[in-house]
Design a protein around this motif. Structure first.
Motif, mmCIF file in Angstrom:
data_model
loop_
_atom_site.group_PDB
_atom_site.id
_atom_site.type_symbol
_atom_site.label_atom_id
_atom_site.label_comp_id
_atom_site.label_asym_id
_atom_site.label_seq_id
_atom_site.Cartn_x
_atom_site.Cartn_y
_atom_site.Cartn_z
ATOM 1 N N HIS A 35 0.858 -1.188 0.000
ATOM 2 C CA HIS A 35 0.000 0.000 0.000
ATOM 3 C C HIS A 35 0.895 1.240 0.000
ATOM 4 O O HIS A 35 1.085 1.890 1.031
ATOM 5 C CB HIS A 35 -0.933 -0.007 1.220
ATOM 6 N N ARG A 69 -12.936 0.624 -8.587
ATOM 7 C CA ARG A 69 -12.326 -0.155 -7.516
ATOM 8 C C ARG A 69 -11.750 0.785 -6.479
ATOM 9 O O ARG A 69 -11.134 1.801 -6.803
ATOM 10 C CB ARG A 69 -11.214 -1.042 -8.073
ATOM 11 N N ILE A 71 -9.549 0.509 -2.608
ATOM 12 C CA ILE A 71 -8.925 -0.298 -1.561
ATOM 13 C C ILE A 71 -8.876 0.563 -0.306
ATOM 14 O O ILE A 71 -8.284 1.652 -0.317
ATOM 15 C CB ILE A 71 -7.525 -0.769 -1.971
ATOM 16 N N TRP A 135 -7.744 -4.286 5.398
ATOM 17 C CA TRP A 135 -7.840 -3.756 4.038
ATOM 18 C C TRP A 135 -8.887 -4.535 3.250
ATOM 19 O O TRP A 135 -8.924 -5.765 3.303
ATOM 20 C CB TRP A 135 -6.496 -3.855 3.318
ATOM 21 N N TYR A 136 -9.721 -3.810 2.505
ATOM 22 C CA TYR A 136 -10.717 -4.410 1.623
ATOM 23 C C TYR A 136 -10.577 -3.841 0.219
ATOM 24 O O TYR A 136 -10.337 -2.643 0.049
ATOM 25 C CB TYR A 136 -12.139 -4.122 2.128
ATOM 26 N N ARG A 137 -10.769 -4.695 -0.770
ATOM 27 C CA ARG A 137 -10.811 -4.271 -2.169
ATOM 28 C C ARG A 137 -12.264 -4.323 -2.629
ATOM 29 O O ARG A 137 -12.849 -5.387 -2.785
ATOM 30 C CB ARG A 137 -9.941 -5.174 -3.043
ATOM 31 N N ASP A 154 -13.014 -8.106 -2.270
ATOM 32 C CA ASP A 154 -11.838 -8.977 -2.375
ATOM 33 C C ASP A 154 -12.031 -10.055 -3.439
ATOM 34 O O ASP A 154 -11.659 -11.223 -3.253
ATOM 35 C CB ASP A 154 -11.515 -9.610 -1.025
ATOM 36 N N ASP A 191 -6.283 3.570 -0.084
ATOM 37 C CA ASP A 191 -5.018 3.235 -0.741
ATOM 38 C C ASP A 191 -5.078 3.423 -2.252
ATOM 39 O O ASP A 191 -4.080 3.732 -2.890
ATOM 40 C CB ASP A 191 -4.644 1.790 -0.410
#
Length: 202
Positions: A35, A69, A71, A135-137, A154, A191
């Motif tokens: 990150h 997207r 993050i 952390w999540y995407r 994710d 991020d």
């Protein structure tokens, strides 16, 4: 935008910072492994305080094929409301025209995926819980006909919505806010923001 610069307003999307309330702030913090650039949004100590960012909010014309997207991670998973995605909110108010993620622990401990068209909203609670300091995407994928949108966390699909799909121009934003009761400041670290349209033909 990977937030690797020093400015909190520059970048690929010409970000505008949004803050309201005592202690609400937007800052850059040191990068971490995987990150490299992190922008932090702190809600401050006002019960209705918020922080976030948006671009011009009128540069996306929902016509199918949008992909977005983000993050991010939350410093806590209580006392807050988070909304982020292809959306037109830049305050603590809910969206008018949007495809977005919502986390409101007073309603669900899990991610919710949402659409809004002219202020009429569809919101679905997923089975994926939101943990603090994780952390999540988050991904939003709109089909080419702009008739349905699928949401992923994710890489795993949460589901698809085909009602209240927006047609008015919108943008990209993230807003994290205190829930109107809590006065504890909570951080949201962002991020990455990535957007493209797979249906463009030009």
């Amino acid at each position: 935008d990977d937030f690797s610069g020093n400015s909190t307003s520059a970048g690929e999307y010409s970000w505008s910072n949004q803050t309201s309330g005592a202690g609400a702030a937007v800052t850059n913090i040191a990068g971490e492994a995987e990150h490299p650039g992190i922008r932090r949004f702190s809600t401050g100590t006002t019960v209705a305080g918020y922080a976030g960012l948006n671009n011009r909010l009128t540069f996306l014309d929902p016509d199918g094929g949008d992909n977005c997207r983000m993050i991010l991670r939350l410093g806590a998973n209580t006392g807050i409301i988070l909304r982020c995605g292809i959306q037109d909110t830049f305050t603590g108010a809910d969206n008018t025209d949007a495809y977005y993620f919502e986390f409101d622990p007073s309603l669900s401990a899990n991610w919710r995926f949402c659409t809004s068209a002219a202020g009429t909203r569809t919101k679905t609670s997923s089975s994926t819980a939101v943990a603090a300091a994780t952390w999540y995407r988050l991904e939003i994928k709109v089909n080419s006909a702009n008739s349905s949108v699928e949401f992923f966390v994710d890489g795993v699909s949460l589901g698809t919505i085909s009602t209240n799909i927006p047609t008015a121009t919108t943008g990209i934003s993230l807003i994290v806010q205190n829930d109107g009761v809590s006065s504890t400041s909570v951080d949201c670290d962002l991020d990455l923001v990535y957007w493209y349209n797979k249906s463009l033909n030009r």
